[in-house]
Design a protein around this motif. Structure first.
Motif, mmCIF file in Angstrom:
data_model
loop_
_atom_site.group_PDB
_atom_site.id
_atom_site.type_symbol
_atom_site.label_atom_id
_atom_site.label_comp_id
_atom_site.label_asym_id
_atom_site.label_seq_id
_atom_site.Cartn_x
_atom_site.Cartn_y
_atom_site.Cartn_z
ATOM 1 N N UNK A 171 0.827 -1.191 0.000
ATOM 2 C CA UNK A 171 0.000 0.000 0.000
ATOM 3 C C UNK A 171 0.872 1.256 0.000
ATOM 4 N N UNK A 172 0.321 2.320 -0.520
ATOM 5 C CA UNK A 172 1.033 3.584 -0.524
ATOM 6 C C UNK A 172 2.078 3.664 -1.624
ATOM 7 N N UNK A 173 2.824 4.743 -1.582
ATOM 8 C CA UNK A 173 3.832 4.987 -2.618
ATOM 9 C C UNK A 173 5.079 4.154 -2.343
ATOM 10 N N UNK A 174 5.576 3.522 -3.381
ATOM 11 C CA UNK A 174 6.763 2.668 -3.259
ATOM 12 C C UNK A 174 7.715 2.970 -4.407
ATOM 13 N N UNK A 175 8.959 2.618 -4.193
ATOM 14 C CA UNK A 175 9.971 2.672 -5.249
ATOM 15 C C UNK A 175 10.315 1.239 -5.628
ATOM 16 N N UNK A 176 10.148 0.931 -6.895
ATOM 17 C CA UNK A 176 10.415 -0.433 -7.357
ATOM 18 C C UNK A 176 11.671 -0.439 -8.226
ATOM 19 N N UNK A 177 12.330 -1.584 -8.217
ATOM 20 C CA UNK A 177 13.546 -1.789 -8.997
ATOM 21 C C UNK A 177 13.403 -3.128 -9.700
ATOM 22 N N UNK A 178 13.778 -3.153 -10.967
ATOM 23 C CA UNK A 178 13.628 -4.406 -11.697
ATOM 24 C C UNK A 178 14.310 -4.382 -13.046
ATOM 25 N N UNK A 179 14.156 -5.500 -13.766
ATOM 26 C CA UNK A 179 14.767 -5.661 -15.089
ATOM 27 C C UNK A 179 13.752 -5.267 -16.163
ATOM 28 N N UNK A 180 14.144 -4.379 -17.042
ATOM 29 C CA UNK A 180 13.261 -3.894 -18.101
ATOM 30 C C UNK A 180 13.118 -4.950 -19.192
ATOM 31 N N UNK A 181 11.874 -5.211 -19.603
ATOM 32 C CA UNK A 181 11.587 -6.230 -20.604
ATOM 33 C C UNK A 181 10.678 -5.656 -21.692
ATOM 34 N N UNK A 182 10.813 -6.105 -22.934
ATOM 35 C CA UNK A 182 9.891 -5.660 -23.994
ATOM 36 C C UNK A 182 8.552 -6.367 -23.870
ATOM 37 N N UNK A 183 7.545 -5.860 -24.550
ATOM 38 C CA UNK A 183 6.235 -6.504 -24.551
ATOM 39 C C UNK A 183 6.331 -7.921 -25.117
ATOM 40 N N UNK A 184 5.583 -8.825 -24.533
ATOM 41 C CA UNK A 184 5.527 -10.193 -25.044
ATOM 42 C C UNK A 184 4.543 -10.253 -26.208
ATOM 43 N N UNK A 185 4.936 -10.950 -27.249
ATOM 44 C CA UNK A 185 4.079 -11.170 -28.417
ATOM 45 C C UNK A 185 4.122 -12.651 -28.779
ATOM 46 N N UNK A 186 3.126 -13.069 -29.532
ATOM 47 C CA UNK A 186 3.106 -14.460 -29.980
ATOM 48 C C UNK A 186 4.293 -14.767 -30.880
ATOM 49 N N UNK A 187 4.638 -13.825 -31.763
ATOM 50 C CA UNK A 187 5.755 -14.048 -32.682
ATOM 51 C C UNK A 187 7.075 -14.218 -31.937
ATOM 52 N N UNK A 188 7.278 -13.440 -30.876
ATOM 53 C CA UNK A 188 8.550 -13.497 -30.156
ATOM 54 C C UNK A 188 8.611 -14.640 -29.155
ATOM 55 N N UNK A 189 7.481 -14.940 -28.511
ATOM 56 C CA UNK A 189 7.483 -15.940 -27.438
ATOM 57 C C UNK A 189 6.970 -17.304 -27.879
ATOM 58 N N UNK A 190 6.197 -17.339 -28.949
ATOM 59 C CA UNK A 190 5.597 -18.600 -29.370
ATOM 60 C C UNK A 190 4.360 -18.973 -28.578
ATOM 61 N N UNK A 191 3.936 -18.105 -27.648
ATOM 62 C CA UNK A 191 2.754 -18.360 -26.827
ATOM 63 C C UNK A 191 1.520 -17.846 -27.561
ATOM 64 N N UNK A 192 0.534 -18.701 -27.710
ATOM 65 C CA UNK A 192 -0.694 -18.304 -28.395
ATOM 66 C C UNK A 192 -1.521 -17.398 -27.494
ATOM 67 N N UNK A 193 -1.951 -16.277 -28.036
ATOM 68 C CA UNK A 193 -2.753 -15.329 -27.268
ATOM 69 C C UNK A 193 -4.214 -15.771 -27.308
ATOM 70 N N UNK A 194 -4.546 -16.698 -26.427
ATOM 71 C CA UNK A 194 -5.881 -17.286 -26.402
ATOM 72 C C UNK A 194 -6.929 -16.263 -25.971
ATOM 73 N N UNK A 195 -8.050 -16.288 -26.659
ATOM 74 C CA UNK A 195 -9.161 -15.389 -26.319
ATOM 75 C C UNK A 195 -10.190 -16.133 -25.463
ATOM 76 N N UNK A 196 -11.083 -15.353 -24.845
ATOM 77 C CA UNK A 196 -12.148 -15.950 -24.051
ATOM 78 C C UNK A 196 -11.696 -16.520 -22.728
#
Length: 320
Positions: free
Chosen positions: A140-165
């Motif tokens: 809760x409240x304001x926090x400072x986060x630190x982490x590794x920057x990653x690009x958006x995941x896509x089906x073409x890059x990850x091979x994961x099917x973007x299932x609907x429903x």
């Protein structure tokens, strides 16, 4: 001597070897390129992880996500979590690489810029996969986060099917453009994998994702060497088989045909028979003489008188 190479069997075997050689050479270079790509990736990951930490706004924006060279860069951001628009990412494995669960992705509302997606970590899946799982509450409240920057995941890059429903607030990919539609405002491109939070949150939290492996090179170089060794083995094996076949054919041509036991040989040009024939003639003569002697003894006559009597009984040939 080597005319057998023109037979159907040897023609097929030779053509097969000619096809295998370039194929295995190509497979060896394919594994070599995979090895080189793995080494290059390890160097990029190591360089990104060791680079200085920067604010997330310097490496990504709402118009364009992080560059390839900035993947795994350590960044910081400050804001408050928006649990209302929190989602879970299905079918993700934990640190053991086997247990299936969810990634917990929560938007971080920043005061000095657009919101940012934060992958807070991994949780184990419940038995009911159709309902939103039990997720540890965000700080809760304001926090400072630190982490590794990653690009958006896509089906073409990850091979994961973007299932609907899917069930409510469950997704297959971490994608800032998709979540921007749900949030109703632009998001910074990409997301960060959380590594630390200040102040440190209390209570149970999702399991933080481990640092990506950038030390192993995999077995690709060994596979490349194996394919090239197989390539050299094909002509060597072909030569060995050819020489063995030629030796067997040469041996068969110089070996006389074998005879069955007791089989008489053909008479020679002088009309003489072999030892087997003489032995047979002698045995027949002996049996005939023994028969004559036995008949003479039975009649009380000498063998000579018995022979003369038979000669007298036999009719003389009549001349025409």
């Amino acid at each position: 001597m080597y005319r057998f190479l023109l037979t159907r069997q040897w023609v097929i075997l030779t053509l097969l070897g000619l096809v295998l050689i370039p194929t295995m050479i190509k497979l060896g270079f394919w594994q070599l390129h995979r090895h080189e790509s793995r080494v290059a990736r390890n160097e990029e990951v190591a360089a990104s992880l060791s680079a200085p930490t920067v604010p997330v706004g310097k490496l990504t924006s709402t118009r364009q996500g992080p560059a390839d060279d900035d993947k795994f860069r350590t960044v910081t951001a400050r804001g408050t979590y928006d649990e209302k628009h929190e989602v879970v990412v299905r079918h993700r494995t934990g640190s053991d690489g086997d247990t299936i669960g969810y990634f917990v992705v929560t938007p971080l509302i920043r005061k000095d810029g657009p919101p940012l997606l934060v992958n807070r970590g991994w949780i184990k899946a419940d038995r009911d996969l159709t309902a939103f799982p039990s997720v540890p509450a965000a700080p809760k409240g304001e926090v400072t986060v630190k982490g590794r920057l990653m690009p958006d995941e896509t089906t073409a890059a990850s091979g994961i099917k973007d299932t609907k429903g899917l069930p409510d607030r469950q997704v297959m990919l971490i994608n800032s453009k998709q979540q921007a539609k749900a949030l109703g405002r632009p998001l910074l491109g990409g997301f960060i994998q959380l590594t630390a939070t200040v102040p440190k949150p209390q209570g149970n939290q999702p399991e933080l994702l481990p640092e990506p492996d950038h030390s192993g090179i995999g077995p690709h170089m060994a596979y490349a060497v194996q394919w090239w060794l197989f390539t050299g083995a094909v002509p060597v094996g072909w030569i060995i088989l050819v020489r063995r076949e030629a030796q067997e054919r040469r041996r068969a041509a110089t070996t006389p045909p074998s005879r069955e036991p007791g089989e008489p040989t053909e008479p020679t040009e002088s009309g003489e028979h072999n030892d087997t024939g003489h032995a047979a003639d002698g045995a027949g003569a002996g049996r005939e003489g023994a028969g004559q002697e036995g008949a003479a003894k039975a009649s009380g006559e000498s063998p000579a008188h018995a022979a003369e009597g038979r000669a007298a009984k036999e009719p003389e040939p009549v001349s025409e």
